[in-house]
Design a protein around this motif. Sequence first.
Motif, PDB file in Angstrom:
ATOM      1  N   PHE A   1       0.832  -1.202   0.000  1.00 52.47           N
ATOM      2  CA  PHE A   1       0.000   0.000   0.000  1.00 52.47           C
ATOM      3  C   PHE A   1       0.871   1.258   0.000  1.00 52.47           C
ATOM      4  O   PHE A   1       0.535   2.269  -0.630  1.00 52.47           O
ATOM      5  CB  PHE A   1      -0.924   0.004   1.210  1.00 52.47           C
ATOM      6  N   TYR A   2       2.017   1.206   0.670  1.00 55.67           N
ATOM      7  CA  TYR A   2       2.885   2.373   0.784  1.00 55.67           C
ATOM      8  C   TYR A   2       3.837   2.531  -0.392  1.00 55.67           C
ATOM      9  O   TYR A   2       4.775   3.337  -0.334  1.00 55.67           O
ATOM     10  CB  TYR A   2       3.630   2.344   2.117  1.00 55.67           C
ATOM     11  N   VAL A   3       3.568   1.792  -1.462  1.00 57.90           N
ATOM     12  CA  VAL A   3       4.271   2.027  -2.718  1.00 57.90           C
ATOM     13  C   VAL A   3       3.650   3.227  -3.447  1.00 57.90           C
ATOM     14  O   VAL A   3       4.261   3.797  -4.358  1.00 57.90           O
ATOM     15  CB  VAL A   3       4.224   0.771  -3.610  1.00 57.90           C
ATOM     16  N   SER A   4       2.451   3.632  -3.044  1.00 54.25           N
ATOM     17  CA  SER A   4       1.738   4.704  -3.759  1.00 54.25           C
ATOM     18  C   SER A   4       2.548   6.001  -3.884  1.00 54.25           C
ATOM     19  O   SER A   4       2.473   6.657  -4.937  1.00 54.25           O
ATOM     20  CB  SER A   4       0.376   4.976  -3.105  1.00 54.25           C
ATOM     21  N   PRO A   5       3.348   6.433  -2.875  1.00 55.35           N
ATOM     22  CA  PRO A   5       4.147   7.653  -3.091  1.00 55.35           C
ATOM     23  C   PRO A   5       5.130   7.536  -4.256  1.00 55.35           C
ATOM     24  O   PRO A   5       5.445   8.544  -4.898  1.00 55.35           O
ATOM     25  CB  PRO A   5       4.893   7.816  -1.754  1.00 55.35           C
ATOM     26  N   ILE A   6       5.618   6.314  -4.527  1.00 50.18           N
ATOM     27  CA  ILE A   6       6.503   6.117  -5.674  1.00 50.18           C
ATOM     28  C   ILE A   6       5.741   6.393  -6.966  1.00 50.18           C
ATOM     29  O   ILE A   6       6.229   7.093  -7.870  1.00 50.18           O
ATOM     30  CB  ILE A   6       7.078   4.685  -5.679  1.00 50.18           C
ATOM     31  N   PHE A   7       4.518   5.871  -7.049  1.00 50.07           N
ATOM     32  CA  PHE A   7       3.689   6.112  -8.232  1.00 50.07           C
ATOM     33  C   PHE A   7       3.317   7.591  -8.350  1.00 50.07           C
ATOM     34  O   PHE A   7       3.223   8.123  -9.461  1.00 50.07           O
ATOM     35  CB  PHE A   7       2.425   5.260  -8.180  1.00 50.07           C
ATOM     36  N   VAL A   8       3.100   8.258  -7.212  1.00 52.50           N
ATOM     37  CA  VAL A   8       2.784   9.693  -7.240  1.00 52.50           C
ATOM     38  C   VAL A   8       3.927  10.462  -7.894  1.00 52.50           C
ATOM     39  O   VAL A   8       3.704  11.339  -8.748  1.00 52.50           O
ATOM     40  CB  VAL A   8       2.525  10.232  -5.808  1.00 52.50           C
ATOM     41  N   THR A   9       5.165  10.142  -7.512  1.00 52.05           N
ATOM     42  CA  THR A   9       6.330  10.811  -8.089  1.00 52.05           C
ATOM     43  C   THR A   9       6.426  10.548  -9.586  1.00 52.05           C
ATOM     44  O   THR A   9       6.681  11.467 -10.387  1.00 52.05           O
ATOM     45  CB  THR A   9       7.621  10.347  -7.395  1.00 52.05           C
ATOM     46  N   LEU A  10       6.230   9.299  -9.992  1.00 56.63           N
ATOM     47  CA  LEU A  10       6.325   8.947 -11.411  1.00 56.63           C
ATOM     48  C   LEU A  10       5.249   9.651 -12.231  1.00 56.63           C
ATOM     49  O   LEU A  10       5.525  10.182 -13.310  1.00 56.63           O
ATOM     50  CB  LEU A  10       6.209   7.427 -11.577  1.00 56.63           C
ATOM     51  N   ILE A  11       4.014   9.663 -11.721  1.00 57.07           N
ATOM     52  CA  ILE A  11       2.919  10.323 -12.440  1.00 57.07           C
ATOM     53  C   ILE A  11       3.165  11.822 -12.520  1.00 57.07           C
ATOM     54  O   ILE A  11       2.974  12.451 -13.567  1.00 57.07           O
ATOM     55  CB  ILE A  11       1.570  10.034 -11.741  1.00 57.07           C
ATOM     56  N   ALA A  12       3.618  12.416 -11.405  1.00 55.50           N
ATOM     57  CA  ALA A  12       3.865  13.859 -11.372  1.00 55.50           C
ATOM     58  C   ALA A  12       4.952  14.252 -12.366  1.00 55.50           C
ATOM     59  O   ALA A  12       4.856  15.276 -13.046  1.00 55.50           O
ATOM     60  CB  ALA A  12       4.250  14.293  -9.968  1.00 55.50           C
ATOM     61  N   ALA A  13       6.000  13.427 -12.455  1.00 55.73           N
ATOM     62  CA  ALA A  13       7.129  13.765 -13.320  1.00 55.73           C
ATOM     63  C   ALA A  13       6.857  13.442 -14.788  1.00 55.73           C
ATOM     64  O   ALA A  13       7.142  14.249 -15.678  1.00 55.73           O
ATOM     65  CB  ALA A  13       8.377  13.029 -12.854  1.00 55.73           C
ATOM     66  N   LEU A  14       6.308  12.257 -15.060  1.00 54.37           N
ATOM     67  CA  LEU A  14       6.177  11.790 -16.431  1.00 54.37           C
ATOM     68  C   LEU A  14       4.896  12.262 -17.109  1.00 54.37           C
ATOM     69  O   LEU A  14       4.900  12.604 -18.293  1.00 54.37           O
ATOM     70  CB  LEU A  14       6.256  10.260 -16.467  1.00 54.37           C
ATOM     71  N   ALA A  15       3.786  12.267 -16.363  1.00 48.96           N
ATOM     72  CA  ALA A  15       2.503  12.631 -16.964  1.00 48.96           C
ATOM     73  C   ALA A  15       2.173  14.113 -16.782  1.00 48.96           C
ATOM     74  O   ALA A  15       1.665  14.756 -17.695  1.00 48.96           O
ATOM     75  CB  ALA A  15       1.388  11.769 -16.373  1.00 48.96           C
ATOM     76  N   LEU A  16       2.471  14.653 -15.599  1.00 44.29           N
ATOM     77  CA  LEU A  16       2.114  16.041 -15.309  1.00 44.29           C
ATOM     78  C   LEU A  16       3.265  17.015 -15.543  1.00 44.29           C
ATOM     79  O   LEU A  16       3.089  18.221 -15.381  1.00 44.29           O
ATOM     80  CB  LEU A  16       1.619  16.154 -13.860  1.00 44.29           C
ATOM     81  N   ARG A  17       4.449  16.495 -15.880  1.00 45.02           N
ATOM     82  CA  ARG A  17       5.623  17.315 -16.191  1.00 45.02           C
ATOM     83  C   ARG A  17       6.031  18.212 -15.010  1.00 45.02           C
ATOM     84  O   ARG A  17       6.529  19.321 -15.208  1.00 45.02           O
ATOM     85  CB  ARG A  17       5.354  18.196 -17.416  1.00 45.02           C
ATOM     86  N   GLU A  18       5.822  17.732 -13.782  1.00 47.13           N
ATOM     87  CA  GLU A  18       6.247  18.491 -12.622  1.00 47.13           C
ATOM     88  C   GLU A  18       7.747  18.288 -12.398  1.00 47.13           C
ATOM     89  O   GLU A  18       8.297  17.230 -12.696  1.00 47.13           O
ATOM     90  CB  GLU A  18       5.470  18.054 -11.374  1.00 47.13           C
ATOM     91  N   LYS A  19       8.396  19.307 -11.842  1.00 51.24           N
ATOM     92  CA  LYS A  19       9.817  19.209 -11.543  1.00 51.24           C
ATOM     93  C   LYS A  19      10.010  18.397 -10.274  1.00 51.24           C
ATOM     94  O   LYS A  19       9.422  18.699  -9.238  1.00 51.24           O
ATOM     95  CB  LYS A  19      10.424  20.604 -11.360  1.00 51.24           C
TER      96      LYS A  19
END
Length: 313
Positions: free
Chosen positions: A98-116
């Motif tokens: 369940f606590y893998v979700s922050p890893i996915f948050v980082t990946l989505i933010a960087a790759l899909a949302l283009r966040e720094k």
Amino acid sequence: MLIGILLKVLSTMAFTAMSIGVRAAAPSCPIGEIVFFRSAFALIVLLVWLRISGGFPAHLATRRPLGHLGRGLSGSAGMFANFLALSLLPLADATAYFYVSPIFVTLIAALALREKVHVTRWVAVAIGFGGVLAMLSDHFGLALGEATPAQGVGAVVALSGAAFAALSIIQTRRLAMSEYTAAIVFYFTCLTTFIGALLLVVPRYWPAGAFGAEFLASQAYVAPGAREWLALAAVGVAGGCAQILATQSYRFADASLLASFDYLAMFWALLASLALFGEWPSSAVLAGAAAIAGSGLLAIVGERRARRKNPVI
């Protein structure tokens, strides 16, 4: 600050109590039924809290119904997957995934949302990904221990749940800019209650042999016994209390400080697994869980340092 930390710690304990209830109900009740009663009982707890705190009905007003729908759908998918994973994996193992979700948050933010994304968070992602691989190696029988097919399925389902939870977290952050926290929790709980109820009703009218008939048949309503009623009530009340306690904790302490205490849930789950179910995680799972927790803590520390260097005025 101490009050906020205490409330956060209590929320992790309530979350673990909810997971224990899911494990107790899962052998007899379908997942859709558990989701329905979890949400229905939690909705009662939430409405009572809103009434006592004075937030009903003013704090339920919304200007972004579609945003709540998107958050609710991703959150509901995450809840279904997490509950199914709890029925297939040991409690501590499912909680760690369940606590893998922050890893996915980082990946989505960087790759899909283009966040720094700061380099520290990328290092944290790499460490956490290594932890995931260690756990997967165990659940697919690649490590020293023996794995069952159910554990492999449970691992995939748990990771899917973490991915859906990450989508829900990102959507929640966006909603929080303009919506009351009570509204975000309320509409999510209403939607999961509706979806759970739908799964209890649809199997009666779904044609035999049609697409999805086998799955829907497995979700048909099963009348709970006294033990199951107790477990279902515990799931709902504990889940509702976990949400309220976590929400209230942020009134007394900074979010970046409290985030580190989330990982106490992994410790409580480990104790509960051993004390209630006689389950002790393998060395690969323990190492993987430690890496996942360490990656989360590293990301939190990096984020706090970045905020100190670039304070928001």
